[in-house]
Design a protein around this motif. Structure first.
Motif, PDB file in Angstrom:
ATOM      1  N   HIS A   6      -7.453   3.394   2.422  1.00  0.00           N
ATOM      2  CA  HIS A   6      -6.245   2.322   1.114  1.00  0.00           C
ATOM      3  C   HIS A   6      -6.613   1.507   0.356  1.00  0.00           C
ATOM      4  O   HIS A   6      -6.449   0.628   0.507  1.00  0.00           O
ATOM      5  N   GLU A   7      -7.507   2.609  -0.701  1.00  0.00           N
ATOM      6  CA  GLU A   7      -8.603   1.069  -1.302  1.00  0.00           C
ATOM      7  C   GLU A   7      -7.218   0.116  -3.093  1.00  0.00           C
ATOM      8  O   GLU A   7      -6.522   1.154  -3.508  1.00  0.00           O
ATOM      9  N   LEU A   8      -6.967  -0.924  -2.665  1.00  0.00           N
ATOM     10  CA  LEU A   8      -6.459  -1.956  -4.290  1.00  0.00           C
ATOM     11  C   LEU A   8      -7.294  -2.401  -4.415  1.00  0.00           C
ATOM     12  O   LEU A   8      -7.210  -3.258  -3.378  1.00  0.00           O
ATOM     13  N   ASP A   9      -7.286  -2.143  -5.465  1.00  0.00           N
ATOM     14  CA  ASP A   9      -8.359  -3.186  -6.174  1.00  0.00           C
ATOM     15  C   ASP A   9      -7.461  -3.641  -8.111  1.00  0.00           C
ATOM     16  O   ASP A   9      -7.193  -3.228  -8.629  1.00  0.00           O
ATOM     17  N   TRP A  10      -7.531  -5.081  -7.896  1.00  0.00           N
ATOM     18  CA  TRP A  10      -7.005  -6.665  -8.465  1.00  0.00           C
ATOM     19  C   TRP A  10      -4.852  -5.473  -8.491  1.00  0.00           C
ATOM     20  O   TRP A  10      -4.564  -5.374  -9.612  1.00  0.00           O
ATOM     21  N   PRO A  11      -4.543  -5.853  -7.535  1.00  0.00           N
ATOM     22  CA  PRO A  11      -3.104  -5.090  -7.187  1.00  0.00           C
ATOM     23  C   PRO A  11      -1.985  -6.102  -8.090  1.00  0.00           C
ATOM     24  O   PRO A  11      -2.844  -7.277  -8.402  1.00  0.00           O
ATOM     25  N   ASP A  12      -0.834  -5.359  -8.243  1.00  0.00           N
ATOM     26  CA  ASP A  12      -0.049  -6.777  -8.506  1.00  0.00           C
ATOM     27  C   ASP A  12       1.017  -6.996  -7.923  1.00  0.00           C
ATOM     28  O   ASP A  12       1.328  -8.357  -8.623  1.00  0.00           O
ATOM     29  N   ARG A  13       1.178  -6.809  -7.101  1.00  0.00           N
ATOM     30  CA  ARG A  13       1.649  -7.514  -5.895  1.00  0.00           C
ATOM     31  C   ARG A  13       0.498  -7.625  -4.632  1.00  0.00           C
ATOM     32  O   ARG A  13       0.556  -6.399  -3.800  1.00  0.00           O
ATOM     33  N   VAL A  14       0.446  -8.933  -3.624  1.00  0.00           N
ATOM     34  CA  VAL A  14       0.017  -8.532  -2.132  1.00  0.00           C
ATOM     35  C   VAL A  14       0.490  -9.827  -1.229  1.00  0.00           C
ATOM     36  O   VAL A  14       1.149 -11.187  -2.433  1.00  0.00           O
ATOM     37  N   VAL A  15       1.395  -9.907  -0.811  1.00  0.00           N
ATOM     38  CA  VAL A  15       1.994 -10.731  -0.031  1.00  0.00           C
ATOM     39  C   VAL A  15       2.046 -11.026   1.137  1.00  0.00           C
ATOM     40  O   VAL A  15       1.868  -9.475   2.223  1.00  0.00           O
ATOM     41  N   ILE A  16       2.483 -11.419   2.650  1.00  0.00           N
ATOM     42  CA  ILE A  16       2.506 -11.275   3.376  1.00  0.00           C
ATOM     43  C   ILE A  16       4.781 -11.711   3.287  1.00  0.00           C
ATOM     44  O   ILE A  16       5.004 -12.643   3.218  1.00  0.00           O
ATOM     45  N   GLY A  17       5.251 -10.678   4.698  1.00  0.00           N
ATOM     46  CA  GLY A  17       6.655 -10.723   4.787  1.00  0.00           C
ATOM     47  C   GLY A  17       6.582 -10.156   5.985  1.00  0.00           C
ATOM     48  O   GLY A  17       6.037  -9.978   7.200  1.00  0.00           O
ATOM     49  N   THR A  18       8.049 -10.288   6.232  1.00  0.00           N
ATOM     50  CA  THR A  18       8.477  -9.822   7.901  1.00  0.00           C
ATOM     51  C   THR A  18       9.896  -8.646   7.337  1.00  0.00           C
ATOM     52  O   THR A  18      10.563  -8.921   6.156  1.00  0.00           O
ATOM     53  N   VAL A  19      10.310  -8.371   8.656  1.00  0.00           N
ATOM     54  CA  VAL A  19      11.288  -7.201   8.723  1.00  0.00           C
ATOM     55  C   VAL A  19      11.405  -7.494  10.934  1.00  0.00           C
ATOM     56  O   VAL A  19      10.577  -8.108  11.017  1.00  0.00           O
ATOM     57  N   GLY A  20      13.013  -7.845  10.198  1.00  0.00           N
ATOM     58  CA  GLY A  20      13.814  -8.506  11.522  1.00  0.00           C
ATOM     59  C   GLY A  20      14.003  -9.777  11.594  1.00  0.00           C
ATOM     60  O   GLY A  20      13.644 -10.607  10.965  1.00  0.00           O
ATOM     61  N   ALA A  21      14.483 -10.151  12.836  1.00  0.00           N
ATOM     62  CA  ALA A  21      15.219 -12.079  12.861  1.00  0.00           C
ATOM     63  C   ALA A  21      14.408 -12.646  13.592  1.00  0.00           C
ATOM     64  O   ALA A  21      13.089 -11.988  13.907  1.00  0.00           O
ATOM     65  N   PRO A  22      14.170 -13.676  13.166  1.00  0.00           N
ATOM     66  CA  PRO A  22      13.028 -15.262  13.959  1.00  0.00           C
ATOM     67  C   PRO A  22      12.882 -14.290  15.758  1.00  0.00           C
ATOM     68  O   PRO A  22      14.265 -14.385  16.167  1.00  0.00           O
TER      69      PRO A  22
END
Length: 188
Positions: A6-22
Motif C-alpha cells: 500500500h504505497e502512498l507518495d505525497w498523500p493528501d492526508r496522514v493522521v493518527i486517529g482512534t475508534v472507540g471510547a478511552p
C-alpha cells in the motif's frame, strides 16, 4: 505470493486517529491520496513512539549544518488537522513492525509498516531447536510525506495519545470513570 504494498507518495492526508471510547480505543494510522484510503491499526505505544521518532528526525535535520531542506520547527498552521478519521475505517492490517527513514532525494519522511505475523507452533515442537524463520509479509504500508506533513502528523499523534483516560496521581495507572482503586500514599 508477492507482498501487497500500500504505497502512498505525497498523500493528501496522514493522521493518527482512534475508534472507540478511552480505555478501549483502537488506534489507526490513516493515509489518503485522492479517493484511496489506507488504514492500519497500531498500538497506543506504537503511535506515540512513531510520533516521537519523527519529531527527533526532523529536529536532527534542522540542527544539521548545511542542511538544504527547510524543516519547520512547529506544525504549519495550514497543515493542522483535527478532523475525525475518514469513514468507513477499513483496517488493512494490524501493525507489528515499523521503520522510519529519510529520503534525501525527495526530502520526504518514509514510514514502512508491516503486519503482525503469527506463526503456529504445535505442542510437540522442540522450542530449543526452533530456527529463525524469515517470513515475507503478505502486505505492507509504504508512506512518503514531506516534512511539514510529518511535523503535523507527529503533533496530532501525540495529542491523540494524550487524550485518553487520565492517570491516577498515586499509582500512575489509567483511571476509568466508573471505577479505580489504588492505595493513596498517605495510607502506606
Amino acid at each position: 505470493m508477492p507482498t501487497l504494498v500500500h504505497e502512498l507518495d505525497w498523500p493528501d492526508r496522514v493522521v493518527i486517529g482512534t475508534v472507540g471510547a478511552p480505555g478501549s480505543r483502537t488506534f489507526y494510522l490513516q493515509a489518503r491520496s485522492g479517493r484511496r484510503i489506507v488504514s492500519i491499526a497500531l498500538e497506543k505505544q506504537q503511535s506515540a513512539g512513531l510520533a516521537e521518532k519523527i519529531d527527533e528526525l526532523l529536529d536532527q535535520l534542522m540542527a544539521t549544518d548545511g542542511n538544504p531542506f527547510s524543516v519547520p520547527a512547529t506544525t504549519p498552521i495550514e497543515l493542522v488537522d483535527n478532523d475525525p478519521l475518514d469513514q468507513p475505517v477499513d483496517e488493512q492490517f494490524r501493525t507489528g513492525g515499523i521503520t522510519l527513514g529519510w529520503d534525501r532525494t525527495r526530502a520526504q519522511v518514509v514510514i514502512e509498516a508491516f503486519p503482525v505475523i503469527e506463526i503456529e507452533i504445535d505442542a510437540d515442537t522442540d522450542l530449543e531447536r526452533l530456527e529463525l524463520i524469515e517470513v515475507e509479509p503478505s502486505e505492507m504500508l509504504l508512506l512518503r510525506m514531506p516534512v511539514g506533513t510529518a511535523r503535523a502528523f507527529a503533533k496530532r499523534a501525540l495529542e491523540v495519545v494524550g487524550a485518553g483516560r487520565p492517570l491516577c496521581p498515586f499509582c500512575a495507572e489509567p483511571m476509568d470513570a466508573d471505577d479505580h482503586s489504588c492505595i493513596p500514599p498517605d495510607t502506606w
